[in-house]
Design a protein around this motif. Structure first.
Motif, PDB file in Angstrom:
ATOM      1  N   VAL A   1       1.036  -1.026  -0.140  1.00 20.54           N
ATOM      2  CA  VAL A   1       0.252  -0.028   0.079  1.00 20.54           C
ATOM      3  C   VAL A   1       0.932   1.306  -0.078  1.00 20.54           C
ATOM      4  CG1 VAL A   1      -1.612   1.346   1.320  1.00 20.54           C
ATOM      5  CG2 VAL A   1      -2.118  -0.997   1.079  1.00 20.54           C
ATOM      6  N   GLY A   2       0.683   1.959  -1.056  1.00 18.82           N
ATOM      7  CA  GLY A   2       1.373   3.468  -0.879  1.00 18.82           C
ATOM      8  C   GLY A   2       2.632   3.327  -1.706  1.00 18.82           C
TER       9      GLY A   2
ATOM     10  N   ALA B   1      -3.828  14.115  -4.122  1.00 10.94           N
ATOM     11  CA  ALA B   1      -2.615  14.178  -4.340  1.00 10.94           C
ATOM     12  C   ALA B   1      -2.277  12.554  -4.594  1.00 10.94           C
ATOM     13  CB  ALA B   1      -1.505  14.546  -3.330  1.00 10.94           C
ATOM     14  N   PHE B   2      -2.721  11.776  -3.826  1.00  8.49           N
ATOM     15  CA  PHE B   2      -2.495  10.269  -3.811  1.00  8.49           C
ATOM     16  C   PHE B   2      -3.139   9.511  -5.222  1.00  8.49           C
ATOM     17  CE2 PHE B   2      -3.379   5.554  -2.845  1.00  8.49           C
ATOM     18  CZ  PHE B   2      -2.123   5.283  -2.794  1.00  8.49           C
ATOM     19  N   HIS B   3      -4.395   9.918  -5.279  1.00  8.65           N
ATOM     20  CA  HIS B   3      -5.056   9.148  -6.252  1.00  8.65           C
ATOM     21  C   HIS B   3      -4.877   9.726  -7.784  1.00  8.65           C
ATOM     22  CE1 HIS B   3      -8.697  11.982  -5.317  1.00  8.65           C
ATOM     23  NE2 HIS B   3      -8.097  12.141  -6.706  1.00  8.65           N
ATOM     24  N   GLN B   4      -4.146  11.116  -7.658  1.00  5.85           N
ATOM     25  CA  GLN B   4      -3.704  11.614  -9.022  1.00  5.85           C
ATOM     26  C   GLN B   4      -2.285  10.923  -9.217  1.00  5.85           C
ATOM     27  OE1 GLN B   4      -3.720  15.738  -8.180  1.00  5.85           O
ATOM     28  NE2 GLN B   4      -6.197  15.851  -8.133  1.00  5.85           N
ATOM     29  N   ALA B   5      -1.627  10.693  -8.217  1.00  6.81           N
ATOM     30  CA  ALA B   5      -0.249  10.086  -8.370  1.00  6.81           C
ATOM     31  C   ALA B   5      -0.380   8.779  -8.976  1.00  6.81           C
ATOM     32  CB  ALA B   5       0.626  10.148  -7.140  1.00  6.81           C
ATOM     33  N   ALA B   6      -1.172   7.903  -8.379  1.00  3.96           N
ATOM     34  CA  ALA B   6      -1.742   6.506  -8.902  1.00  3.96           C
ATOM     35  C   ALA B   6      -1.966   6.502 -10.321  1.00  3.96           C
ATOM     36  CB  ALA B   6      -2.676   6.041  -8.043  1.00  3.96           C
TER      37      ALA B   6
ATOM     38  N   GLY C   1      -6.559   0.287 -10.272  1.00  4.78           N
ATOM     39  CA  GLY C   1      -6.316   1.379  -9.477  1.00  4.78           C
ATOM     40  C   GLY C   1      -7.328   2.309  -9.501  1.00  4.78           C
ATOM     41  N   PRO C   2      -7.360   3.171  -8.835  1.00  2.00           N
ATOM     42  CA  PRO C   2      -8.233   4.535  -8.903  1.00  2.00           C
ATOM     43  C   PRO C   2      -8.288   5.348 -10.158  1.00  2.00           C
ATOM     44  CG  PRO C   2      -6.477   5.358  -7.763  1.00  2.00           C
ATOM     45  CD  PRO C   2      -6.161   3.904  -8.068  1.00  2.00           C
ATOM     46  N   TRP C   3      -9.525   5.858 -10.413  1.00  2.00           N
ATOM     47  CA  TRP C   3      -9.662   6.812 -11.563  1.00  2.00           C
ATOM     48  C   TRP C   3     -10.793   7.795 -11.038  1.00  2.00           C
ATOM     49  CZ3 TRP C   3      -7.348   7.702 -15.651  1.00  2.00           C
ATOM     50  CH2 TRP C   3      -7.916   8.654 -16.761  1.00  2.00           C
ATOM     51  N   ALA C   4     -10.372   9.073 -11.179  1.00  2.00           N
ATOM     52  CA  ALA C   4     -11.026  10.140 -10.997  1.00  2.00           C
ATOM     53  C   ALA C   4     -11.353  11.086 -12.420  1.00  2.00           C
ATOM     54  CB  ALA C   4     -10.262  11.262 -10.142  1.00  2.00           C
ATOM     55  N   GLU C   5     -12.690  11.261 -12.456  1.00  2.00           N
ATOM     56  CA  GLU C   5     -13.127  12.228 -13.456  1.00  2.00           C
ATOM     57  C   GLU C   5     -14.444  12.666 -13.182  1.00  2.00           C
ATOM     58  OE1 GLU C   5     -15.362   8.869 -16.424  1.00  2.00           O
ATOM     59  OE2 GLU C   5     -13.379   9.790 -16.805  1.00  2.00           O
TER      60      GLU C   5
END
Length: 552
Positions: free
Chosen positions: A16-17, A61-66, A87-91
């Motif tokens: 994790v991380g 900052a974490f999910h954008q880096a992922a 992985g995570p996805w933001a939109e």
């Protein structure tokens, strides 16, 4: 038309991380798949972040880096097989649990998780948004459906994928262990195969994360529910699996079906793996523990040696005038059998100093539980001093029975950074000691043979904080206590259920009250390996201030 399709399955242990480290593992798996002529290399759910990352995923900052790591991985793995990774996805202001298909330097497809688990150790409803029911993606001309973990436990996602043209199902998982869970998974997956008529690959991760251990056992099912292959439990492994198209559609080419260990071995492996990974992932290399001569600390010492090696384990005996010669001999015998460092640190002088310091305030009051707990807290203080001085993480040794009813001293024997046996009832502690004495496996770093002297297992348990003390002075005998706790905790049962099972109502009420009033202790206790679906921590969350008692 393509008649053969190769999938490289990466059953791996992410951290994790550690975004770059997890990406490096994915690249190595992809290279192995490329060299083996794979069409697709597949990793598990949320692999890039590690799992279960909890609220860390919410941090922008974490999910954008992922997400950036996923895009970078796509470019690095442009020339070769497709790579599937979670992985995570933001939109559009939303955050999803996603499964990415990388090919030709870009993200060619995204699957967004639809069913978000919100029970036991999972809080995905508060972390992620619900993804839509979607269709399959295409790799090398083959249409693949990927329900993500929980999505495969519901029929609608798989049926939608079949109806929209999926030719087989590849299910990425982050599914943690609890006792006998493999059978639960298998039954759900057989249902999906029968409903859809499609072959199915269930890809799980391995490794420990805080209290959870992911047990792997990746498997494949052919139409009709026949088991086509099964990978080992707990071991990292990369395996190439082929599917062939015939007149009746796609089938998985049969491969090795690795035998499943029994529940005793799997529980012990979980405890060892949990400690090993907790140490590695938090940066510790050595541990220490108080070795009392009792069964709990003896088992924890054996677990620590099996996880880390004897050279990384220190055992400390901290006797008082109430410590029996038998306990001293038993503790030393365990330390010698395991080959660990064994230090002898009497607490008598420290106890006298504390007693004298408090004497003016305690004048005229009878000695009792306070004085007993001073001994335990002195031991906790001294062990923490050793931990600080030598950089060795302190292990605490309370079993689930003691943790449940508060038969442990907060800031005393509850001190420590990790509790390997936190989800192991006392009666199972005894049997686990016997199992370890009779069994040895290649993944154990400790010696084979009898490492816990039978007298340690067979003698009456005692905290030895006063003359002739026995645990049974304060608690029901452990077989009765554990059976009651099994009803009240693991089955979430009532007092009426306890009475129906043949127990006295007064005893059940007493145990229930101890369970509730000890919540504040558990709230401050160390994490420990999860073995059941009702472990103390994330599985069971109760208020500390609580006046309700079952009137039954």
């Amino acid at each position: 038309m393509v008649d053969r399709f190769r999938v490289t399955l990466a059953q791996l242990n992410p951290v994790v991380g550690d975004l770059s480290g997890n990406a490096a593992k994915a690249r190595e798996a992809w290279k192995m798949g490329r060299d083996a002529g794979a069409d697709l290399v597949a990793l598990s759910e949320m692999f890039i972040t590690g799992y279960n990352a909890q609220d860390l995923v919410l941090k922008p900052a974490f999910h954008q880096a992922a997400m950036a790591e996923i895009q970078h991985l796509a470019k690095e793995c442009a020339d070769g097989p497709a790579l599937a990774i979670g992985g995570p996805w933001a939109e559009d202001g939303k955050l999803f649990n996603a499964y990415f298909i990388l090919k030709g330097g870009t993200i060619t497809s995204k699957v967004l998780k639809h069913h978000l688990p919100n029970e036991t150790v999972f809080d995905e409803m508060r972390i992620f948004d619900v993804g839509p029911l979607g269709g399959p993606y295409s790799v090398a001309g083959v249409r693949i459906g990927s329900p993500i973990c929980e999505d495969s436990w519901h029929e609608d996602v798989a049926e939608t994928l079949e109806e929209t043209g999926a030719e087989f199902l590849l299910i990425p998982n982050g599914s943690p262990y609890y006792r006998d869970k493999y059978d639960v998974r298998l039954n759900h997956m057989v249902s999906r195969v029968i409903e859809t008529g499609l072959p199915l690959i269930y890809l799980n991760m391995v490794g420990g994360q805080d209290d959870q251990v992911f047990d792997g056992a990746t498997f494949g099912l052919n139409p009709g529910g026949e088991l086509a292959f099964r990978m080992p439990v707990f071991d990292e492994m990369i395996q190439h699996v082929d599917l062939e198209r015939g007149d009746a559609g796609w089938r998985i080419v049969p491969h090795d079906i690795v035998a499943q260990p029994d529940a005793w071995e799997q529980d012990y492996r979980v405890i060892v793996q949990a400690l090993s990974d907790y140490m590695a992932k938090t940066g510790f290399t050595k541990v220490l523990l108080g070795l009392s001569g009792g069964v709990d600390s003896a088992l924890v010492a054996a677990i620590a040696v099996d996880a880390l090696g004897a050279e990384n384990v220190r055992c400390v005996m901290l006797p008082s005038e109430y410590t029996s010669t038998e306990s001293l001999e038993d503790g030393e015998a365990v330390a010698k059998a395991l080959g660990v460092r064994y230090d002898y640190v009497p607490i008598s002088e420290s106890r006298t100093a504390v007693t004298n310091t408090l004497a003016p305030l305690f004048e005229g009051l009878d000695p009792g539980l306070t004085e007993e707990n001073i001994q335990s807290r002195l031991r906790g203080l001294l062990l923490m001093a050793l931990s600080n001085k030598f950089g060795e993480m302190l292990l605490t040794t309370g079993n689930k029975s003691e943790v449940a009813v508060g038969y442990a001293t907060i800031y005393g024997d509850m001190n420590g950074g990790y509790n390997p046996i936190k989800d192991l009832y006392k009666t199972r502690v005894f049997e686990t000691c016997r199992w370890r004495n009779a069994n040895h496996r290649s993944w154990m770093k400790g010696p084979a043979g009898e490492v816990i002297h039978p007298n340690v297992i067979d003698k009456a348990p005692s905290a030895e904080l006063r003359d002739d003390q026995k645990d049974s002075d304060s608690l029901p005998d452990y077989p009765e206590l554990d059976a009651l706790l099994e009803i009240l905790v693991d089955q979430d049962g009532s007092i009426a259920d306890c009475v129906a099972a043949g127990f006295r109502r007064e005893t059940a009420k007493r145990v229930e009250n101890l369970l509730y009033i000890s919540e504040y202790k558990r709230f401050q206790s160390a994490p420990g390996a999860r073995l059941t679906s009702r472990a103390f921590w994330l599985d069971r969350r109760y208020p500390i201030a609580n006046r309700w008692r079952d009137p039954g």
